[in-house]
Write an enzyme that holds these catalytic residues in place. Sequence first.
Site, PDB file in Angstrom:
ATOM      1  N   GLU A  62      42.380 -14.819 -36.158  1.00 37.51           N
ATOM      2  CA  GLU A  62      41.165 -14.574 -35.438  1.00 37.51           C
ATOM      3  C   GLU A  62      40.448 -13.422 -35.987  1.00 37.51           C
ATOM      4  O   GLU A  62      39.462 -13.143 -35.872  1.00 37.51           O
ATOM      5  CB  GLU A  62      41.915 -13.751 -33.979  1.00 37.51           C
ATOM      6  CG  GLU A  62      40.994 -13.496 -32.881  1.00 37.51           C
ATOM      7  CD  GLU A  62      41.481 -13.050 -31.336  1.00 37.51           C
ATOM      8  OE1 GLU A  62      41.110 -12.127 -31.028  1.00 37.51           O
ATOM      9  OE2 GLU A  62      42.563 -13.604 -31.409  1.00 37.51           O
ATOM     10  N   ASP A  97      45.176 -14.740 -32.095  1.00 35.04           N
ATOM     11  CA  ASP A  97      46.073 -13.787 -31.284  1.00 35.04           C
ATOM     12  C   ASP A  97      46.821 -14.645 -30.400  1.00 35.04           C
ATOM     13  O   ASP A  97      46.503 -15.515 -29.602  1.00 35.04           O
ATOM     14  CB  ASP A  97      45.353 -12.644 -30.667  1.00 35.04           C
ATOM     15  CG  ASP A  97      45.145 -11.511 -31.450  1.00 35.04           C
ATOM     16  OD1 ASP A  97      45.403 -11.663 -32.836  1.00 35.04           O
ATOM     17  OD2 ASP A  97      44.243 -10.551 -31.171  1.00 35.04           O
ATOM     18  N   TYR A 104      53.674  -7.237 -31.397  1.00 35.32           N
ATOM     19  CA  TYR A 104      52.315  -7.402 -30.881  1.00 35.32           C
ATOM     20  C   TYR A 104      52.291  -6.508 -29.525  1.00 35.32           C
ATOM     21  O   TYR A 104      53.043  -6.323 -28.684  1.00 35.32           O
ATOM     22  CB  TYR A 104      52.406  -8.840 -30.107  1.00 35.32           C
ATOM     23  CG  TYR A 104      51.252  -9.322 -29.659  1.00 35.32           C
ATOM     24  CD1 TYR A 104      50.072  -9.736 -30.474  1.00 35.32           C
ATOM     25  CD2 TYR A 104      50.921  -9.725 -28.164  1.00 35.32           C
ATOM     26  CE1 TYR A 104      48.901 -10.183 -29.566  1.00 35.32           C
ATOM     27  CE2 TYR A 104      49.939  -9.946 -27.641  1.00 35.32           C
ATOM     28  CZ  TYR A 104      48.785 -10.395 -28.341  1.00 35.32           C
ATOM     29  OH  TYR A 104      47.588 -10.881 -27.890  1.00 35.32           O
TER      30      TYR A 104
END
Length: 850
Positions: free
Chosen positions: A11, A103, A334
């Site tokens: 991304e 992501d 994350y």
Amino acid sequence: MLNEKKLIIAEKPSVANLIASALSAKKVKAKSLHYFENEEYLVTCAQGHLIEFEKPKSKWNLEALPLNGPGNLIPISQTKPRLDLIKKLCKRDDVASIVNACDAAREGELIFNQIMSYLKVSKPSYRAWLQSMTKEEIQKEFLNLKSSESYKGLANAALARSIADWKIGMNGTRAITAWSSKIYNVGFNKQVVGRVKTPTLAMIVNRDKEIDLFTPEKYFQIKATFRINSGEYVGSYIDQNFNNSTLDPETKRVRKADRVFSEENALKIINDCRNKEGIVKEESKERKEYSEALFDLTSLQRESNSRFGFTASTTLKIAQSLYQPISGEGYITYPRTDSRRLPDRYDEEVTKLLKSFNNSSYKKFSQNILDNDLIKNTDKKIFDSNKVSDHFAIIPTPNIPSELKLNDQQRKIYDLIVKRFLAVFYPPMITNETTRDTLIGEHLFRTKGKILLSQGWKEVLDSTTKETIINPIEESEKALCEDIEQLADNTTPKARFTDSTLLRAMETAGNDIDDEEVLQLMKNKGLGTPATRAETIEALIREKYLMRSEDENNKKFILSTARGKQLIFDLDVLEINKLTSANLTGEWELKLKEMENEDYSYERFIDEIEKFRDEIIARAKSTSVDTDEFRKQLDVNCPISGLPVWETFNRYTTEDPENSVRINKVRSGRPISNEEAIELIKSYNGKEGRIGKLSGFVNRFGQYYEAFLILKDNGDIDLDWGQNDEKEKIDFKALPSLGKFEFVDSEVKHDAKFYYFGKKWANKLSKFMLSPYLNSLDEEEQNRESLPEEEAIKIFSGEKTSVLPFKSKRKNAKRPFFKAKVYLDKKFAPKFEIEKLAKKNDEKDKSDKS
């Protein structure tokens, strides 16, 4: 035969760099960009969204609605070179499949799928689901890639969310704008509404309204000092018969068992108890307090706002920088997660992680957990796969940063995450808590004491627990009320929202929930997602519906502006309650979550959204108001006609509007309040009235500006933003034209200094913007334009210029002269894409130093 390869699309560039490093892929130059390649993989990246829906070209009126889009996908001009590179790599004969490494969430899924859809890529695709950005985790994931079909539910939910936001946002914004522009008798009064933004705004407007309308009520608290053989203690009066079960939530909030709302009753209690003996009952018990659960994004944002004053947006940016540093492996997992648990069988990974702290300042705590075998994989407050969705809780990775690698803000957030991770494995804090009740007749006084027995997890946080020691009492001993007094106070309204409390309200769709287990059940019914809530708040602030402020104690809070209140008022008039309903939006969010699990139909969801879209449009078309009905008389007379000034639905005027003041309630997108109208009328000096400068006015390009509000001698109002400050008026008709440009929706005129564009050419761009030539000794060089016509044409066409030289306006800039491409952003402000220094110069510098 060609060696077949997988093309990996990340991304962001930073993630592509990490993946390439983990997979040992080498950099390959491609014009001004680059990608990575080895025998098995090619690695490239997007730059966030590369594709967007084409904007509707229909007029902003009710007759043009509904818009049945969204329309075609089109490239975003500023990032088209990246899209072209991806297209080129996808078409390579040796690329057999594509890997989505965007992501691991809805937005990442949407970014990848829109690129594949626009480029019409039909090659097989796979999903890399990266929980943390360490080389070990990246390598492990690329050995276990799943087919993109396994994420079909997530792809549908991502697309459904995007289309729903478009259908409600585009149609709702145009419908409300058209209605309010007509009702308030203004040319164009843009009002932005959205599926998540509007109910969030409504919560804040309603809270602010409650505060404004709140009437304080006086109450009394009674404190008694008791004498016993071992000394004195103080007790607080408690009404034994107090019962709030039948009270409404607001009354329940202010009515407490220790508050007496009648001074007469308070004095009676004091007279009944003074110099009387009381019977004492005492009960002691151990209390265990466990650490809070691991962080998800929302709880991390709330904690950092409470502790450090960081906004939700700031915390997300810091957490993202710890997950994806500019260089090197990630320090945390994350961050955009909604889970506060780890998977069931994650205890071995936790053990490895704790060992990685051996050379850090956290060693004392990590070693204690290991030495005392404190990791229990049966503890459902830590390990519970049923409460892990796409990602588990935010925890550190084995890549422990040195303090020098983190800035102050990063250090604070990293420390919060690590200490919460360590604290959850520690035993509970244990206290001995004593409740002493002293009864004089029917009047009860309560005293509480607390003694710390074991610090438990509080040791990790270096947190102290306040102890309250009460002196001991003998069995059957009575206590004499030596002194007793009443303390007067007033009830207070609910507190204004902060980032922390607003995030909690969004998480629970406006419901007051403190229990963490109940909160877990509500998670999928909130406003937006952890990943989008911060941006929702910031968007409402950018659009001038909300603002940040602080009180006299420097405590920061968020409150609604006049513009925000006006929008919610208008929606109330239109009776579009669903658009302001937090619970309805929460239900939609739940359906999107069910769609991810393939338990809810994409078609059914879109059908519901379209029905709601049509409902908004129908209300805007059918709702009319009597704009001339007098609603309230203002406490002021018109200085022109001498008649009393009244408030109607859309303006402030008198019974004879033609010969009196006529102050529209909305001017250039900004509401004019009663107080401002009165101040403006009172400022009239026979020639004009003037107040300000006032902020929040908005032009047709969506740009906000400040201006003085002027009352003219004919009763009309006008704005002064400095447009008449220039000594000579410009005859735009006489100026040469650069052409008409769809991107800025106007013709562009120019003179010796500026390019003029927009309505009545109100916007301008300097031909000598950051010119590097102005200080030249050569007069001809001084007059050289930094933005010549051929480059300006590119800008006004929505493109980037060639690389041009500029001079920084910053004092002591590291690069006083720089080269950059220039383009206009969505609000038509110039932006610079600065060219990096050539690598050869870096290598030359290194060789010179050696």
